[in-house]
Motif scaffolding. Sequence first.
Motif, short mmCIF file in Angstrom:
data_model
loop_
_atom_site.label_atom_id
_atom_site.label_comp_id
_atom_site.label_asym_id
_atom_site.label_seq_id
_atom_site.Cartn_x
_atom_site.Cartn_y
_atom_site.Cartn_z
N ARG A 242 0.83 -1.21 0.00
CA ARG A 242 0.00 0.00 0.00
C ARG A 242 0.87 1.26 0.00
NH1 ARG A 242 -2.92 -3.56 3.44
NH2 ARG A 242 -2.05 -2.68 5.34
N LYS A 243 1.96 1.25 0.77
CA LYS A 243 2.85 2.39 0.81
C LYS A 243 3.45 2.68 -0.56
CE LYS A 243 5.71 5.57 2.34
NZ LYS A 243 5.22 6.94 2.62
N GLU A 246 0.80 4.28 -2.81
CA GLU A 246 0.56 5.67 -2.42
C GLU A 246 1.71 6.57 -2.87
OE1 GLU A 246 -0.01 5.31 1.74
OE2 GLU A 246 -2.02 4.42 1.56
N THR A 247 2.94 6.07 -2.74
CA THR A 247 4.10 6.84 -3.18
C THR A 247 4.05 7.12 -4.68
OG1 THR A 247 5.49 5.90 -1.43
CG2 THR A 247 6.64 6.83 -3.32
N LYS A 251 -4.63 5.78 -5.16
CA LYS A 251 -5.55 5.68 -4.03
C LYS A 251 -6.10 4.27 -3.99
CE LYS A 251 -9.69 7.29 -4.51
NZ LYS A 251 -10.88 8.20 -4.65
N ALA A 267 -6.64 -0.17 -7.25
CA ALA A 267 -6.32 1.23 -6.96
C ALA A 267 -6.64 2.10 -8.16
CB ALA A 267 -4.85 1.36 -6.59
N ALA A 275 -2.35 12.24 -3.85
CA ALA A 275 -2.13 11.09 -2.97
C ALA A 275 -1.46 11.52 -1.68
CB ALA A 275 -1.30 10.03 -3.69
N GLU A 276 -0.45 12.41 -1.79
CA GLU A 276 0.26 12.87 -0.60
C GLU A 276 -0.63 13.72 0.28
OE1 GLU A 276 3.65 14.84 -2.18
OE2 GLU A 276 4.83 13.00 -2.38
N ALA A 279 -3.02 11.51 2.17
CA ALA A 279 -2.38 10.80 3.28
C ALA A 279 -2.18 11.73 4.47
CB ALA A 279 -1.04 10.23 2.83
N ALA A 285 0.61 7.65 7.70
CA ALA A 285 0.77 6.73 6.57
C ALA A 285 0.95 5.29 7.05
CB ALA A 285 1.99 7.15 5.74
#
Length: 348
Positions: A242-243, A246-247, A251, A267, A275-276, A279, A285
């Motif tokens: 997931r990390k 997101e990076t 989503k 996603a 995205a950032e 979060a 996160a």
Amino acid sequence: MNTSAPANTPTGTPLNAHTACPCCGERSAQVIANKDGKTGDALLTVSCNGCGLGRIDPLPSDQELADWYANQYRQAYKSAVQPALRHVLRAGRNAQWRWQWLCQNTDARWSDTDLTSQRSLDIGSSSGEFVYLLQTLGFQAKGIEPHAGYATYAQNMLGIHVNNSTLQQGLSHEPVGALDLISMFHVLEHLAEPVSALRTMGEKLKATGLLYIEVPNATRLCSPDYMFFRAHTLYFTGPTLRKLLETAGFKLLAQSPDDSDNLSVVAQFVGVERAESGAEAGTKADTDASHCLVTAHRARRWVPYLVQQLQDGQPLRKWRVRQEEKRSAAQYANGLALLDDLYGKKAA
């Protein structure tokens, strides 16, 4: 790929890696394993101190990976240049299960959609079973497969559009914002630069398009020598998968439980800035830097593993599955006839 490690480096040993983590950029890490579980050759696998992502060190270049997968991977690990019928049957059944999981976890969007207008791309499509299933359902479906033998099989036997190329080459031919679905099963763990690859995929998706990924869970129960080997550059847990997404600017819409043998996610690409900010607006996160890959590898021992396998009846169950696959596949003249029957496609 020249990947080596000091002999007998203990699991959990801290070190500064040769190459930075492709997710968070951190170099400090802990040793998970120091040999290739399939060949016994020296191979260093580490767990990132910053985000917990597992990776081999040093990471190979994209060109090294492309050359190896195009010429050696299937032969080295699959002992084949084209799939056996029983493997086609297994892959076809997996394709059906994956499509069912996607439908169940996307609010039934496909049931209300004219599938003939939907464009899909399966990256790492192997012998083409998922591409053929989507085409049977009505999709304008195609795939990318780096191995020439498997790509040729998919083209000639199934009559589907499978591009024999690397991920980067195949994606370069896709228009921006044109795809409704990109699928990638047991491919992400083979990449050396996953963030840039995922962002390129995101750019090729429509605003409502979906990315559907499945990777092996690197903490799952297995023998002590099974998990870490040259073919996999990255090793995931639910939080690190997931990390990474997101990076890359995605989503998460749906995910399988973190204790699943294989981790599945759906996603949507929203862009890195959105995205950032999302979060930051939410909770902290979802990052796993606890080195659970190190903990899981330390716990892998032959005697407990074999005892549990016997208690669960796994050897007999696996033997029965293989025998059933052989018997069922032997009824068909070729892979096309097998998949047409499996997918319920009637001959024209």
